[in-house]
Scaffold this motif. Structure first.
Motif, PDB file in Angstrom:
ATOM      1  N   THR A  33      10.187 -19.926 -36.452  1.00 61.79           N
ATOM      2  CA  THR A  33       9.184 -18.897 -36.178  1.00 61.79           C
ATOM      3  C   THR A  33       9.262 -18.512 -34.712  1.00 61.79           C
ATOM      4  O   THR A  33      10.103 -19.008 -33.959  1.00 61.79           O
ATOM      5  CB  THR A  33       7.773 -19.421 -36.550  1.00 61.79           C
ATOM      6  OG1 THR A  33       6.841 -18.343 -36.479  1.00 61.79           O
ATOM      7  CG2 THR A  33       7.294 -20.530 -35.609  1.00 61.79           C
ATOM      8  N   PHE A  34       8.346 -17.637 -34.321  1.00 63.53           N
ATOM      9  CA  PHE A  34       8.208 -17.203 -32.928  1.00 63.53           C
ATOM     10  C   PHE A  34       7.125 -18.064 -32.263  1.00 63.53           C
ATOM     11  O   PHE A  34       6.171 -18.478 -32.930  1.00 63.53           O
ATOM     12  CB  PHE A  34       7.830 -15.719 -32.920  1.00 63.53           C
ATOM     13  CG  PHE A  34       7.498 -15.165 -31.575  1.00 63.53           C
ATOM     14  CD1 PHE A  34       8.452 -15.102 -30.575  1.00 63.53           C
ATOM     15  CD2 PHE A  34       6.221 -14.691 -31.295  1.00 63.53           C
ATOM     16  CE1 PHE A  34       8.147 -14.595 -29.317  1.00 63.53           C
ATOM     17  CE2 PHE A  34       5.905 -14.170 -30.046  1.00 63.53           C
ATOM     18  CZ  PHE A  34       6.871 -14.127 -29.062  1.00 63.53           C
ATOM     19  N   ASN A  84       1.528  -5.690 -32.610  1.00 59.56           N
ATOM     20  CA  ASN A  84       2.197  -5.483 -31.320  1.00 59.56           C
ATOM     21  C   ASN A  84       3.291  -4.414 -31.456  1.00 59.56           C
ATOM     22  O   ASN A  84       3.482  -3.829 -32.535  1.00 59.56           O
ATOM     23  CB  ASN A  84       2.673  -6.812 -30.718  1.00 59.56           C
ATOM     24  CG  ASN A  84       3.948  -7.329 -31.354  1.00 59.56           C
ATOM     25  OD1 ASN A  84       4.634  -6.623 -32.081  1.00 59.56           O
ATOM     26  ND2 ASN A  84       4.277  -8.572 -31.081  1.00 59.56           N
ATOM     27  N   ALA A  98       1.747 -12.461 -39.118  1.00 54.56           N
ATOM     28  CA  ALA A  98       1.984 -11.497 -38.037  1.00 54.56           C
ATOM     29  C   ALA A  98       3.047 -10.479 -38.436  1.00 54.56           C
ATOM     30  O   ALA A  98       2.936  -9.292 -38.121  1.00 54.56           O
ATOM     31  CB  ALA A  98       2.413 -12.239 -36.767  1.00 54.56           C
ATOM     32  N   GLU A  99       4.079 -10.968 -39.155  1.00 57.22           N
ATOM     33  CA  GLU A  99       5.210 -10.104 -39.489  1.00 57.22           C
ATOM     34  C   GLU A  99       5.132  -9.573 -40.926  1.00 57.22           C
ATOM     35  O   GLU A  99       6.026  -8.844 -41.341  1.00 57.22           O
ATOM     36  CB  GLU A  99       6.523 -10.911 -39.324  1.00 57.22           C
ATOM     37  CG  GLU A  99       6.717 -11.448 -37.914  1.00 57.22           C
ATOM     38  CD  GLU A  99       7.943 -12.346 -37.757  1.00 57.22           C
ATOM     39  OE1 GLU A  99       8.653 -12.598 -38.754  1.00 57.22           O
ATOM     40  OE2 GLU A  99       8.199 -12.806 -36.625  1.00 57.22           O
ATOM     41  N   SER A 152      -4.631  -9.687 -30.021  1.00 61.87           N
ATOM     42  CA  SER A 152      -3.301 -10.122 -30.465  1.00 61.87           C
ATOM     43  C   SER A 152      -3.431 -11.076 -31.642  1.00 61.87           C
ATOM     44  O   SER A 152      -4.522 -11.615 -31.899  1.00 61.87           O
ATOM     45  CB  SER A 152      -2.565 -10.842 -29.323  1.00 61.87           C
ATOM     46  OG  SER A 152      -3.223 -12.065 -29.026  1.00 61.87           O
ATOM     47  N   ALA A 153      -2.300 -11.320 -32.309  1.00 57.82           N
ATOM     48  CA  ALA A 153      -2.286 -12.346 -33.361  1.00 57.82           C
ATOM     49  C   ALA A 153      -2.358 -13.734 -32.739  1.00 57.82           C
ATOM     50  O   ALA A 153      -2.931 -14.657 -33.316  1.00 57.82           O
ATOM     51  CB  ALA A 153      -1.023 -12.206 -34.206  1.00 57.82           C
ATOM     52  N   THR A 154      -1.775 -13.881 -31.554  1.00 57.24           N
ATOM     53  CA  THR A 154      -1.820 -15.180 -30.869  1.00 57.24           C
ATOM     54  C   THR A 154      -3.274 -15.591 -30.628  1.00 57.24           C
ATOM     55  O   THR A 154      -3.647 -16.744 -30.863  1.00 57.24           O
ATOM     56  CB  THR A 154      -1.071 -15.090 -29.517  1.00 57.24           C
ATOM     57  OG1 THR A 154       0.238 -14.564 -29.767  1.00 57.24           O
ATOM     58  CG2 THR A 154      -0.951 -16.440 -28.848  1.00 57.24           C
ATOM     59  N   THR A 161       4.387 -19.636 -41.503  1.00 55.55           N
ATOM     60  CA  THR A 161       4.817 -18.271 -41.143  1.00 55.55           C
ATOM     61  C   THR A 161       5.599 -17.620 -42.279  1.00 55.55           C
ATOM     62  O   THR A 161       6.519 -18.236 -42.829  1.00 55.55           O
ATOM     63  CB  THR A 161       5.732 -18.317 -39.901  1.00 55.55           C
ATOM     64  OG1 THR A 161       5.026 -18.939 -38.837  1.00 55.55           O
ATOM     65  CG2 THR A 161       6.163 -16.916 -39.473  1.00 55.55           C
ATOM     66  N   GLY A 165       4.586 -17.486 -30.622  1.00 58.06           N
ATOM     67  CA  GLY A 165       3.195 -17.044 -30.800  1.00 58.06           C
ATOM     68  C   GLY A 165       2.495 -17.738 -31.958  1.00 58.06           C
ATOM     69  O   GLY A 165       1.270 -17.839 -31.985  1.00 58.06           O
ATOM     70  N   SER A 166       3.272 -18.241 -32.926  1.00 59.91           N
ATOM     71  CA  SER A 166       2.713 -19.010 -34.054  1.00 59.91           C
ATOM     72  C   SER A 166       2.025 -20.277 -33.596  1.00 59.91           C
ATOM     73  O   SER A 166       1.072 -20.725 -34.220  1.00 59.91           O
ATOM     74  CB  SER A 166       3.842 -19.499 -34.972  1.00 59.91           C
ATOM     75  OG  SER A 166       4.213 -18.558 -35.888  1.00 59.91           O
ATOM     76  N   ASP A 211       0.402 -17.437 -40.859  1.00 60.50           N
ATOM     77  CA  ASP A 211       0.832 -16.551 -39.788  1.00 60.50           C
ATOM     78  C   ASP A 211       1.525 -15.378 -40.466  1.00 60.50           C
ATOM     79  O   ASP A 211       2.720 -15.426 -40.776  1.00 60.50           O
ATOM     80  CB  ASP A 211       1.767 -17.278 -38.825  1.00 60.50           C
ATOM     81  CG  ASP A 211       2.235 -16.353 -37.706  1.00 60.50           C
ATOM     82  OD1 ASP A 211       2.023 -15.127 -37.837  1.00 60.50           O
ATOM     83  OD2 ASP A 211       2.830 -16.832 -36.729  1.00 60.50           O
ATOM     84  N   GLY A 238      -2.162  -5.815 -30.422  1.00 61.32           N
ATOM     85  CA  GLY A 238      -3.376  -6.113 -31.174  1.00 61.32           C
ATOM     86  C   GLY A 238      -3.121  -7.072 -32.302  1.00 61.32           C
ATOM     87  O   GLY A 238      -1.968  -7.372 -32.622  1.00 61.32           O
ATOM     88  N   LYS A 295       5.947  -4.424 -34.572  1.00 61.49           N
ATOM     89  CA  LYS A 295       5.567  -4.800 -35.937  1.00 61.49           C
ATOM     90  C   LYS A 295       5.565  -3.579 -36.869  1.00 61.49           C
ATOM     91  O   LYS A 295       5.713  -2.445 -36.417  1.00 61.49           O
ATOM     92  CB  LYS A 295       4.197  -5.484 -35.936  1.00 61.49           C
ATOM     93  CG  LYS A 295       4.222  -6.841 -35.226  1.00 61.49           C
ATOM     94  CD  LYS A 295       5.142  -7.845 -35.897  1.00 61.49           C
ATOM     95  CE  LYS A 295       5.157  -9.208 -35.241  1.00 61.49           C
ATOM     96  NZ  LYS A 295       5.933  -9.247 -33.985  1.00 61.49           N
ATOM     97  N   SER A 311      -0.304  -9.138 -36.890  1.00 59.71           N
ATOM     98  CA  SER A 311      -0.054  -8.636 -35.532  1.00 59.71           C
ATOM     99  C   SER A 311       0.208  -7.131 -35.572  1.00 59.71           C
ATOM    100  O   SER A 311       0.843  -6.628 -36.513  1.00 59.71           O
ATOM    101  CB  SER A 311       1.165  -9.346 -34.929  1.00 59.71           C
ATOM    102  OG  SER A 311       1.519  -8.727 -33.706  1.00 59.71           O
TER     103      SER A 311
HETATM  104  C1  LIG Z   1       5.666 -14.918 -36.423  1.00 65.32           C
HETATM  105  C2  LIG Z   1       4.833 -14.418 -35.301  1.00 65.32           C
HETATM  106  N1  LIG Z   1       3.724 -15.090 -34.962  1.00 65.32           N
HETATM  107  C3  LIG Z   1       2.906 -14.673 -33.975  1.00 65.32           C
HETATM  108  C4  LIG Z   1       3.203 -13.550 -33.249  1.00 65.32           C
HETATM  109  C5  LIG Z   1       2.279 -13.160 -32.134  1.00 65.32           C
HETATM  110  O1  LIG Z   1       1.741 -11.894 -32.316  1.00 65.32           O
HETATM  111  P1  LIG Z   1       1.066 -11.126 -31.061  1.00 65.32           P
HETATM  112  O2  LIG Z   1       2.183 -10.562 -30.258  1.00 65.32           O
HETATM  113  O3  LIG Z   1       0.214 -10.071 -31.704  1.00 65.32           O
HETATM  114  O4  LIG Z   1       0.255 -12.126 -30.336  1.00 65.32           O
HETATM  115  C6  LIG Z   1       4.361 -12.813 -33.547  1.00 65.32           C
HETATM  116  C7  LIG Z   1       4.757 -11.589 -32.832  1.00 65.32           C
HETATM  117  O5  LIG Z   1       4.741 -11.411 -31.657  1.00 65.32           O
HETATM  118  C8  LIG Z   1       5.199 -13.267 -34.584  1.00 65.32           C
HETATM  119  O6  LIG Z   1       6.328 -12.615 -34.874  1.00 65.32           O
END
Ligand SMILES: Cc1ncc(COP(=O)(O)O)c(C=O)c1O
Length: 366
Positions: free
Chosen positions: A82-83, A182, A158-159, A56-58, A130, A85-86, A156, A192, A185, A180
């Motif tokens: 942001t989300f 996931n 991810a997006e 994952s990106a996390t 992000t 997960g950042s 970040d 992943g 995306k 990311s």
């Molecule tokens: C801005 C941002 N950061 C981090 C994440 C985490 O990514 P992941 O779900 O691959 O862990 C996401 C998406 O889920 C995201 O949108």
């Protein structure tokens, strides 16, 4: 009526062929040739020398913080808009997040970043910035500020895979970055992520930590602890097929944005997320704000005809989890959250599906 999703996976057609190759080789696990190929393709596309495929990106952000030496009590600056997960990894490391609000770009405000660095009681070690909804942040200013202050920067992204600024790919501006893959995306491996950097040593260290920190001995020897964060060869096969259509997907996402803008741009009520000069976002999601209309009314009206939509991310500094966190804000991301909406933006949407969404929005807004 068929459900319209926010952004569902969109396969290229080659995925099953590559997965079949994985099965033929029996390298289902642990790693295998497709992991190397996936990493090489992300590296070649982004121009970043080293890439590490992860679950994952996390987990990528967690490894980045650990490699950069973030530990208990350290301050980590982060975009508030942001989300989660950042910034989850900041907590995994028992560090303190310091949130910075957005500016008119919707992304991190360089002015508030300067203020945060000047006023934080302790020098932050890292900034996590992000690129929201696939739109680039003001990386020239942000990197200048952080380089002067001696603060590492992690993008970040991810997006924002496939987004660029001054012709360079997102992820290329900082010390390390994550993408990311996931389920929703622009490219998906079902789940992943990828950690990237031009620093070979950092990626080697992250690789070591991502596979349980095993010392190079035949028996299992451990001097520190790691994680089980690597991507499997099966998912990497999906990733290789997805990377082959990344340019196409970015163009499709941008066409969806233009379609919405043509259909809804005349409505005085609606403003679209901007794009900073000399950048090309991947328009992962088309996002808008309303002047007066309550976004929740629009969400309900869309849901009533089986269409998924979402509010914009709720800023981290407004989350109960972060009620005590140090924050530098001026109300920008709060307003965006209160007034904003993510529209269905799947690259597999037809014009008919886009029209269905636009009709509802016009009905509620006009
Ligand atoms: C801005 C941002 N950061 C981090 C994440 C985490 O990514 P992941 O779900 O691959 O862990 C996401 C998406 O889920 C995201 O949108």
């Amino acid at each position: 009526m068929d459900r319209i999703f926010l952004s569902s996976p969109h396969m290229s057609g080659k995925e099953q062929q590559y997965i079949a190759e994985v099965f033929e080789s029996n390298y289902i696990a642990p790693l295998g040739a497709f992991v190397d190929r996936f990493e090489a393709s992300v590296s070649a596309y982004t121009g970043i020398s080293h890439a590490l495929a992860l679950s994952s990106a996390t987990s990528g952000l967690h490894l980045a913080l650990r490699v950069l030496g973030v530990g208990e009590g350290d301050y980590v600056l982060a975009s508030s808009f942001t989300f989660i997960g950042s910034v989850s990894a900041v907590l995994y490391q028992n560090a303190q997040p310091v949130f910075v609000d957005s500016d008119e770009s919707w992304n991190l405000s360089p002015e508030l970043l300067k203020k945060a660095i000047a006023e934080a009681p302790k020098k932050p070690k890292v900034l996590i910035v992000t690129h929201l909804y696939g739109q680039m942040s003001k990386m020239d200013e942000i990197m200048h500020i952080c380089r002067e202050a001696g603060i590492y920067v992690v993008e970040d992204a991810a997006e924002s895979l496939g987004a660029s600024y001054h012709g360079l790919q997102s992820g290329r501006f900082s010390d390390m970055a994550v993408y990311s893959f996931n389920g929703n995306k622009i490219l998906s491996t079902s789940g992943g992520g990828m950690l990237v950097s031009d620093n070979a040593e950092w990626i080697a260290k992250a690789k070591f930590l991502s596979t349980q920190a095993k010392e190079p001995t035949l028996h299992y020897e451990h001097r520190t602890f790691g994680y089980n964060y690597r991507m499997s060869n099966v998912l990497a096969a999906i990733g290789v097929a997805q990377m082959e259509v990344l340019d196409e997907r970015v163009n499709q996402k941008r066409e969806i944005f233009e379609y919405y803008r043509r259909a809804l741009g005349e409505i005085d009520e609606i403003t679209f997320m901007p794009e900073i000069p000399d950048s090309r976002g991947n328009r992962w999601l088309t996002t808008i704000t309303f002047k007066h209309t309550d976004p929740n009314r629009v969400i309900e009206a869309l849901e009533a005809v089986n269409i998924e939509s979402r509010p914009l991310w709720k800023p981290m500094h407004l989350q109960p989890l972060f009620a005590e966190a140090l924050t530098f804000e001026d109300g920008t991301s709060q307003k965006l959250f209160e007034r904003g909406l993510c529209l269905p933006s799947g690259t597999n949407m037809s014009h008919e599906a886009l029209d269905r969404v636009c009709q509802v929005i016009k009905r509620v807004c006009v």
